[in-house]
Design a protein around this motif. Sequence first.
Motif, PDB file in Angstrom:
ATOM      1  N   UNK A   1      -7.013  -2.221  -3.340  1.00  0.00           N
ATOM      2  CA  UNK A   1      -6.160  -1.038  -3.269  1.00  0.00           C
ATOM      3  C   UNK A   1      -7.012   0.222  -3.395  1.00  0.00           C
ATOM      4  N   UNK A   2      -6.452   1.361  -2.988  1.00  0.00           N
ATOM      5  CA  UNK A   2      -7.188   2.617  -3.055  1.00  0.00           C
ATOM      6  C   UNK A   2      -6.609   3.525  -4.130  1.00  0.00           C
ATOM      7  N   UNK A   3      -7.295   4.621  -4.398  1.00  0.00           N
ATOM      8  CA  UNK A   3      -6.951   5.475  -5.532  1.00  0.00           C
ATOM      9  C   UNK A   3      -5.721   6.345  -5.304  1.00  0.00           C
ATOM     10  N   UNK A   4      -5.176   6.358  -4.086  1.00  0.00           N
ATOM     11  CA  UNK A   4      -3.920   7.071  -3.840  1.00  0.00           C
ATOM     12  C   UNK A   4      -2.724   6.128  -3.906  1.00  0.00           C
ATOM     13  N   UNK A   5      -2.988   4.838  -4.083  1.00  0.00           N
ATOM     14  CA  UNK A   5      -1.939   3.828  -4.181  1.00  0.00           C
ATOM     15  C   UNK A   5      -1.251   3.963  -5.545  1.00  0.00           C
ATOM     16  N   UNK A   6       0.090   4.051  -5.578  1.00  0.00           N
ATOM     17  CA  UNK A   6       0.779   4.164  -6.872  1.00  0.00           C
ATOM     18  C   UNK A   6       0.432   3.030  -7.837  1.00  0.00           C
ATOM     19  N   UNK A   7       0.069   1.861  -7.311  1.00  0.00           N
ATOM     20  CA  UNK A   7      -0.277   0.737  -8.182  1.00  0.00           C
ATOM     21  C   UNK A   7      -1.592   0.966  -8.922  1.00  0.00           C
ATOM     22  N   UNK A   8      -2.385   1.965  -8.495  1.00  0.00           N
ATOM     23  CA  UNK A   8      -3.646   2.292  -9.168  1.00  0.00           C
ATOM     24  C   UNK A   8      -3.604   3.660  -9.826  1.00  0.00           C
TER      25      UNK A   8
ATOM     26  N   UNK B   1       0.839  -1.194   0.000  1.00  0.00           N
ATOM     27  CA  UNK B   1       0.000   0.000   0.000  1.00  0.00           C
ATOM     28  C   UNK B   1       0.868   1.235   0.000  1.00  0.00           C
ATOM     29  N   UNK B   2       0.256   2.379   0.108  1.00  0.00           N
ATOM     30  CA  UNK B   2       1.009   3.623   0.135  1.00  0.00           C
ATOM     31  C   UNK B   2       1.885   3.667   1.372  1.00  0.00           C
ATOM     32  N   UNK B   3       3.169   3.907   1.198  1.00  0.00           N
ATOM     33  CA  UNK B   3       4.114   3.940   2.304  1.00  0.00           C
ATOM     34  C   UNK B   3       4.790   2.617   2.566  1.00  0.00           C
ATOM     35  N   UNK B   4       4.313   1.542   1.944  1.00  0.00           N
ATOM     36  CA  UNK B   4       4.912   0.224   2.155  1.00  0.00           C
ATOM     37  C   UNK B   4       6.141   0.065   1.273  1.00  0.00           C
ATOM     38  N   UNK B   5       7.181  -0.524   1.846  1.00  0.00           N
ATOM     39  CA  UNK B   5       8.395  -0.774   1.070  1.00  0.00           C
ATOM     40  C   UNK B   5       8.408  -2.175   0.490  1.00  0.00           C
ATOM     41  N   UNK B   6       7.661  -3.083   1.089  1.00  0.00           N
ATOM     42  CA  UNK B   6       7.695  -4.485   0.702  1.00  0.00           C
ATOM     43  C   UNK B   6       6.378  -4.917   0.069  1.00  0.00           C
TER      44      UNK B   6
END
Length: 334
Positions: free
Chosen positions: A182-189, A165-170
């Motif tokens: 996932x949410x809309x602020x997540x870089x993966x989305x 998620x946002x802020x996660x390194x792993x």
Amino acid sequence: MPELPEVETVRDGLARHVVGARVRSVEVLRDYSVRRNDGGAAAFADQLWGRTLVAAARRGKYLWLPLAEPPLVEPPLAEPLQVEPPLVEPVETTPAAALLAHLGMSGQLLVRDGDDPWRHPHLRVRLHLDGAPSGATALDFVDQRTFGHLAVVDLAPTPDGAPGGLGAADAAVPEPVAHIARDLLDPALAPGTPGRDAVVAAVRRRRTGVKRALLDQTVVSGVGNIYADEALWRARLHYARATDTLRASDVRRLLDAAESVMREALAAGGTSFDALYVNVNGESGYFARGLAVYGREGEPCPRCGATVVREPFMNRSAYRCPRCQPRPRAGHAR
């Protein structure tokens, strides 16, 4: 209830104030606040002792702080006349567990000076810290209505191999959160990514009203009633529009609107209507004054001047502009 921008404001504060700190000791003042921790309050304190908070991550409205392994209580004794072992570079390991937090309706995570004799009347859990970058010596979980909770949980790999998620390194997410999208602020989305395209397709596959789909945490997480109404207003969509009648461009416009309104709220510190939501420093957000339709029944639409209406929706309310967001024609509503 805090929505995604409010929870992200807290996550950002935790990242700046307590990441890197070591848990010296734990006080659980109300067992119910750790009710989902296996083994109860005693196990919760034991599982946190000596561990370092290595990151602050979020998916939807869930926060977690990955935990480094605690030090040995006593170093192993060397065998007599043992030859000194060669130097070996330490190997960093991926955290296997995290402190998971859900704020519920009134939960707050506040950084404090642990030596200050004043304690919040609704203090439920206190983590005593060493080495916090801000100099804080305590992290308090305050919860007036007690719907929130903390737990030490295992981390599981993400199916897509992206950070949790946002802020996660792993590429790991707390097991109790694995079913949350996932949410809309997540870089993966981010717009244009395969992840955002997958959300568009998932919305269009649903046979439901578009607001119901937007609130479905298994489709996209973190959008609550406030930001759903604001996003629908920006996208000029009625909340009952059937998802299977939407074009892909309609859904992209709606998701872009939801992301935009949440980023604006995040810049203002979130949307606060009372003293129950504050960031880690105890400060409230100010985005409520920028809402276009939510909570503005009887007021003019800021875009066209028509009178905003409030209608019942899923035991809650939906606010819309009757001119900008007309009712869907027959066969296009759910």
